[in-house]
Design an enzyme around this catalytic site. Structure first.
Site, PDB file in Angstrom:
ATOM      1  CB  SER A  17      -0.932   0.007   1.210  1.00  0.00           C
ATOM      2  OG  SER A  17      -1.909  -0.997   1.056  1.00  0.00           O
ATOM      3  CB  THR A  62      -3.879  -4.570   7.235  1.00  0.00           C
ATOM      4  OG1 THR A  62      -4.021  -5.848   6.640  1.00  0.00           O
ATOM      5  CG2 THR A  62      -2.461  -4.362   7.731  1.00  0.00           C
ATOM      6  CE  LYS A  66      -8.296  -5.687   6.865  1.00  0.00           C
ATOM      7  NZ  LYS A  66      -8.723  -6.258   5.586  1.00  0.00           N
ATOM      8  CG  ASN A  87     -10.475  -1.416   4.372  1.00  0.00           C
ATOM      9  OD1 ASN A  87     -11.458  -0.693   4.452  1.00  0.00           O
ATOM     10  ND2 ASN A  87      -9.857  -1.656   3.235  1.00  0.00           N
ATOM     11  CG  ASP A 102     -10.953  -5.021   2.754  1.00  0.00           C
ATOM     12  OD1 ASP A 102     -10.042  -4.525   2.068  1.00  0.00           O
ATOM     13  OD2 ASP A 102     -10.824  -5.296   3.960  1.00  0.00           O
ATOM     14  N   GLY A 126     -15.226 -20.119   2.063  1.00  0.00           N
ATOM     15  CA  GLY A 126     -14.592 -19.487   3.220  1.00  0.00           C
ATOM     16  C   GLY A 126     -15.614 -18.657   3.984  1.00  0.00           C
ATOM     17  N   GLY A 241      -6.888 -11.640  -7.247  1.00  0.00           N
ATOM     18  CA  GLY A 241      -7.157 -10.667  -6.198  1.00  0.00           C
ATOM     19  C   GLY A 241      -6.514  -9.299  -6.398  1.00  0.00           C
TER      20      GLY A 241
HETATM   21  P1  ATR Z   1      -9.379 -13.697   6.339  1.00  0.00           P
HETATM   22  O1  ATR Z   1      -9.608 -12.532   7.240  1.00  0.00           O
HETATM   23  O2  ATR Z   1      -8.248 -13.506   5.355  1.00  0.00           O
HETATM   24  O3  ATR Z   1     -10.622 -14.182   5.686  1.00  0.00           O
HETATM   25  P2  ATR Z   1      -9.559 -15.725   8.386  1.00  0.00           P
HETATM   26  O4  ATR Z   1     -10.604 -14.896   9.037  1.00  0.00           O
HETATM   27  O5  ATR Z   1      -8.489 -16.320   9.222  1.00  0.00           O
HETATM   28  O6  ATR Z   1      -8.802 -14.865   7.266  1.00  0.00           O
HETATM   29  O7  ATR Z   1     -10.290 -16.861   7.514  1.00  0.00           O
HETATM   30  C1  ATR Z   1      -9.574 -17.819   6.811  1.00  0.00           C
HETATM   31  C2  ATR Z   1     -10.534 -18.688   5.999  1.00  0.00           C
HETATM   32  O8  ATR Z   1      -9.737 -19.681   5.317  1.00  0.00           O
HETATM   33  C3  ATR Z   1     -11.538 -19.467   6.840  1.00  0.00           C
HETATM   34  O9  ATR Z   1     -12.724 -19.650   6.094  1.00  0.00           O
HETATM   35  C4  ATR Z   1     -10.811 -20.803   7.043  1.00  0.00           C
HETATM   36  O10 ATR Z   1     -11.641 -21.896   7.309  1.00  0.00           O
HETATM   37  P3  ATR Z   1     -12.018 -22.255   8.867  1.00  0.00           P
HETATM   38  O11 ATR Z   1     -13.080 -21.294   9.274  1.00  0.00           O
HETATM   39  O12 ATR Z   1     -12.520 -23.657   8.808  1.00  0.00           O
HETATM   40  O13 ATR Z   1     -10.749 -22.120   9.648  1.00  0.00           O
HETATM   41  C5  ATR Z   1     -10.201 -20.984   5.679  1.00  0.00           C
HETATM   42  N1  ATR Z   1      -9.058 -21.916   5.686  1.00  0.00           N
HETATM   43  C6  ATR Z   1      -7.825 -21.677   6.193  1.00  0.00           C
HETATM   44  N2  ATR Z   1      -7.038 -22.767   6.011  1.00  0.00           N
HETATM   45  C7  ATR Z   1      -7.814 -23.715   5.388  1.00  0.00           C
HETATM   46  C8  ATR Z   1      -7.594 -25.049   4.911  1.00  0.00           C
HETATM   47  N3  ATR Z   1      -6.391 -25.630   5.035  1.00  0.00           N
HETATM   48  N4  ATR Z   1      -8.615 -25.690   4.295  1.00  0.00           N
HETATM   49  C9  ATR Z   1      -9.827 -25.111   4.142  1.00  0.00           C
HETATM   50  N5  ATR Z   1     -10.107 -23.847   4.575  1.00  0.00           N
HETATM   51  C10 ATR Z   1      -9.115 -23.155   5.179  1.00  0.00           C
END
Ligand code: ATR
Length: 279
Positions: A17, A62, A66, A87, A102, A126, A241
């Protein structure tokens, strides 16, 4: 006097950024500087007071601050409240005003970069912070449906239950979503799976798709995740992204300066920076 902007986070060294915003300040002849600030966990409140007393005009927020920042602000935009994350902060007449760019940044990237039907049926993979920003933004565009699938299905069900607009929404397991994959016009990948250095991993196999579709991955390092590669092989139109990152920055810049910046220029700055990154 030079106006001060910045980004607070932990870690923060990797952020691109500063290059993106400092290039824009120079380009538009604005006497300002954008600085990355590493804030220790537990010292967010002090950091914000410091920025305010130093006369900063605004800053980005970040990971991991947040959500934690919300009670420390004077006003929070309704979308940011729904998402539960801020953010971008604008400091106006001594007040801290919080926004979330975002989700809107993601939407702008979709509108610019992907062919979509008028009211698409959407699957979000996710249910973390990024998924929340995208879910609450996309539901306002009145899509036909937005399902959410997640490794931990309770989080997917809980987020789908928070829908505000009455959009049909289900929380699914990853396996259930794979079974229904042909129901969707747009699949949005928001997990960290497939991000550098874990390239080659996919959260959900799009191999069963045999209808036209589009796919977006919010990861930009690598520029094409394994998930997007697999989607392309199935005939999907794809977007990475970088657009979301550029437009969340463009919307923040506009909040701070009133100027709608040149997003093509921002994209070039980001691509130049990523060229030197580990991907
Ligand atoms: P962000 O703010 O970037 O979205 P986060 O809040 O930590 O980061 O969320 C990460 C996402 O990636 C979640 O949906 C997580 O799934 P869980 O809720 O089950 O933890 C998903 N994720 C991370 N590692 C994963 C993996 N190895 N397989 C499947 N989903 C994964």
């Amino acid at each position: 006097m030079k106006k001060l902007f910045g980004v607070i986070g932990n870690p923060i060294g990797h952020s691109i950024s500063p290059q993106m915003h400092n290039d824009l300040f120079a380009y538009y002849g604005i006497d300002a500087h954008y600085h990355p600030f590493l804030v220790e966990k537990g010292r967010l409140s002090e950091a914000i007071k410091g920025l305010k007393s130093l006369g900063a005009a605004g800053f980005n927020v970040t990971v991991p601050f947040k959500t934690e920042i919300i009670p420390l602000l004077d006003w929070v935009d309704p979308l940011a409240q729904e998402i539960g994350a801020v953010n971008t902060v604008l400091i106006k007449e001594g007040n801290l005003l919080g926004y979330n760019t975002d989700g809107p940044g993601f939407l702008k990237s979709l509108e610019e970069e992907l062919p979509l039907p008028e009211r698409p049926s959407i699957l979000i993979i996710g249910a973390g912070g990024a998924a929340r920003a995208i879910f609450f933004t996309l539901e306002k565009t009145r899509p036909a449906a937005i399902d959410i699938c997640n490794r931990s299905v309770e989080k997917a069900k809980s987020l789908s239950g928070e829908a505000k607009t009455g959009v049909p929404s289900r929380g699914l397991t990853l396996a259930e979503a794979e079974d229904r994959i042909n129901e969707y016009d747009l699949i949005v990948q928001t997990t960290t799976v497939g991000m550098y250095p874990n390239i080659g991993k996919i959260p959900l196999d799009p191999g069963g798709i045999n209808t036209p579709f589009s796919a977006a991955d919010i990861i930009y390092n690598p520029s094409e995740t394994e998930f997007l590669k697999q989607c392309k092989l199935r005939g999907g139109s794809t977007v990475n992204g970088i657009g979301m990152f550029v437009y969340q920055g463009a919307l923040a810049f506009e909040l701070w300066t009133g100027i709608k910046p040149d997003s093509g220029r921002m994209r070039s700055t980001v691509l130049n920076q990523l060229g030197g990154a580990t991907c």
